[in-house]
Each structure stands twice: as C-alpha cells, then as structure tokens.
Scaffold this motif. Structure first.
Motif, short mmCIF file in Angstrom:
data_model
loop_
_atom_site.label_atom_id
_atom_site.label_comp_id
_atom_site.label_asym_id
_atom_site.label_seq_id
_atom_site.Cartn_x
_atom_site.Cartn_y
_atom_site.Cartn_z
N MET A 9 56.25 46.74 52.42
CA MET A 9 57.19 46.76 51.31
C MET A 9 58.34 45.81 51.64
O MET A 9 59.19 46.12 52.46
CB MET A 9 57.73 48.17 51.07
CG MET A 9 58.66 48.23 49.85
SD MET A 9 59.12 49.93 49.41
CE MET A 9 60.25 50.31 50.75
N SER A 15 60.14 43.29 55.89
CA SER A 15 59.43 44.36 55.21
C SER A 15 59.47 45.64 56.04
O SER A 15 59.70 45.60 57.25
CB SER A 15 57.98 43.97 54.92
OG SER A 15 57.25 43.83 56.12
N PRO A 30 55.90 51.34 53.28
CA PRO A 30 56.24 51.88 51.95
C PRO A 30 56.79 53.30 51.98
O PRO A 30 57.48 53.72 51.04
CB PRO A 30 54.90 51.84 51.21
CG PRO A 30 54.12 50.77 51.89
CD PRO A 30 54.52 50.85 53.34
N ALA A 63 65.74 43.38 47.58
CA ALA A 63 64.44 44.06 47.57
C ALA A 63 63.68 43.87 46.26
O ALA A 63 62.50 43.52 46.26
CB ALA A 63 64.64 45.55 47.86
N GLN A 66 60.23 41.85 46.15
CA GLN A 66 58.99 42.57 45.83
C GLN A 66 58.28 41.93 44.63
O GLN A 66 57.06 41.81 44.62
CB GLN A 66 59.29 44.04 45.57
CG GLN A 66 59.66 44.81 46.83
CD GLN A 66 60.26 46.17 46.54
OE1 GLN A 66 60.13 46.70 45.45
NE2 GLN A 66 60.94 46.74 47.52
N TYR A 90 56.71 38.78 45.85
CA TYR A 90 55.60 39.14 46.75
C TYR A 90 54.33 39.43 45.94
O TYR A 90 53.26 38.89 46.24
CB TYR A 90 56.02 40.36 47.55
CG TYR A 90 55.02 40.90 48.56
CD1 TYR A 90 54.81 40.26 49.77
CD2 TYR A 90 54.34 42.09 48.31
CE1 TYR A 90 53.92 40.78 50.72
CE2 TYR A 90 53.45 42.61 49.24
CZ TYR A 90 53.25 41.96 50.45
OH TYR A 90 52.38 42.47 51.36
#
Length: 222
Positions: free
Chosen positions: A13, A155, A158, A197, A201, A204
C-alpha cells in the motif's frame, strides 16, 4: 507482474511518492544519427528497422520501452543486451550503437560534456534538465508517466492501522519537502516529486493497469 513471486502488487500500500526517474533514449552526438533531430531519428527507425542497434537491459523496463516503440511504429529493431544502462552508454560512446536506453545518472556527465544528446524521455512531461528534448508522446509514441523508469515510493502492508499510515505519510512528506533534501536530489539530476498517499495509490493502480494491458498486447501475459 511477469514472474511467479511469493507476493503480489496487492501486498503493498503506497503512502508517499519520492520521485520517478524516467528512461531516456540517447544518441552519440558525433554520429550521423546523433546529428539528426528526434523526429528524424523516428523516421530513421521506421525505414531501417532491424539495422538500428538499440542498447537495452533484457526483461525489464529498458526492454519494455523499446517493445512499446516497436509496437507503436510497427517495426522490429536490433536490441543489443547489456547488464545495466551504463555499459550501454559506454558502447554508445564507442559508436557501437545507434541509440541506447539509460537513466539520467548513467549519462548526465556525458550530456553536459556534449558527447551525448537526449533523443526522448519516457515520461508525460519533459525533463527539467533537458527542456529542449521531447517526450516519446510528443514524437507520436504515447508513453504514460510513472511507467518506463524507476519509481521510488514508500509503502506499508495494507493491514497497517490508519493512524500509523497518516503519521508515516506526514513524516515522509515533511522530509521530502525539506529544502536540503530537494537540493540533494536536484544535484543528482533526479528532482523529488512528493505525493501523498491518495495520489500515490491512484498512480500506482494506473501504472499497474497500464503495464498489464501492455504485456497482454505483446503476448507476455494472458
């Protein structure tokens, strides 16, 4: 994506982006190809195909960028394998290649000396150190950002609690936005581009989906 590893992309994550170092196609300034414009080099590749020698590192983004160009232009080139970008730069300086693929840290000193010229950058924007050199997209070869190059991000698993994620995100963004940090990266020619973040994300997932679609098109994934 292409190897049967013990983890998947869903095991990470991203919480903060540091920067993205795009790949470049570069040429020797003291060759006939090096005296061409970037658009002329594209036409040269279309016309000469397999006779065009391009340095790559096999089975990673160096090769995949070249595969992407081949697919878009509808040609096959002569990919010459090296164990890393720097050996390809050395071969280019020795006039053994027409073009080679490299990261900025592998060739910037030669570009500053005028021995090497940047043909194109694999990003969605021109590189600040080479503002006169086009992106592949500008040359008619669509290449997304954060794709063919090295993307550095932080990262966590999660399952990490939200409060810890928020703390770490804030800490990394503070460090990345520090003037001394920015100056150090600028000196390397790899400026920081901090993202939080949510933005990291999103990028990503986009990069993963773009790569999966590309690998399916060239037959490396089902």
């Amino acid at each position: 994506l292409l190897r049967a590893g013990q983890f998947s992309l869903d095991d990470f994550m991203p919480i903060a982006s540091i920067n993205f170092s795009p790949l470049f196609w570069i040429v020797n300034s003291d060759t006939s190809v090096g005296k061409m414009s970037s658009k002329e080099i594209i036409e040269f590749i279309k016309k000469n195909g397999k006779d065009v020698k391009i340095g790559i590192t096999p089975d990673n983004v160096f090769q995949f960028l070249t595969n992407d160009v081949e697919r878009t232009l509808g040609v096959e080139v002569n990919m010459v394998p090296f164990q890393g970008g720097k050996p390809g730069v050395v071969a280019l300086l020795g006039k053994q290649l027409d073009i080679t693929t490299a990261l900025i840290v592998e060739f910037s000193q030669y570009a500053e000396a005028g021995q090497i010229k940047v043909m194109a950058v694999a990003d969605d924007r021109r590189h600040p150190k080479f503002p006169n050199s086009p992106t592949f997209t500008e040359l008619g070869i669509p290449v997304a950002g954060n794709l063919w190059g090295i993307w550095r991000f932080v990262s966590v698993p999660p399952s990490t609690p939200k409060d810890r994620v928020a703390f770490l995100e804030a800490a990394f963004l503070e460090a990345l936005n520090d003037p001394e940090t920015k100056a150090a990266y600028e000196q390397l020619g790899d400026p920081v581009n901090p993202m939080g973040a949510a933005e990291t994300q999103k990028a990503y997932v986009s990069a993963r989906d773009t790569q999966v679609a590309f690998f399916k098109k060239i037959g490396k994934m089902k």
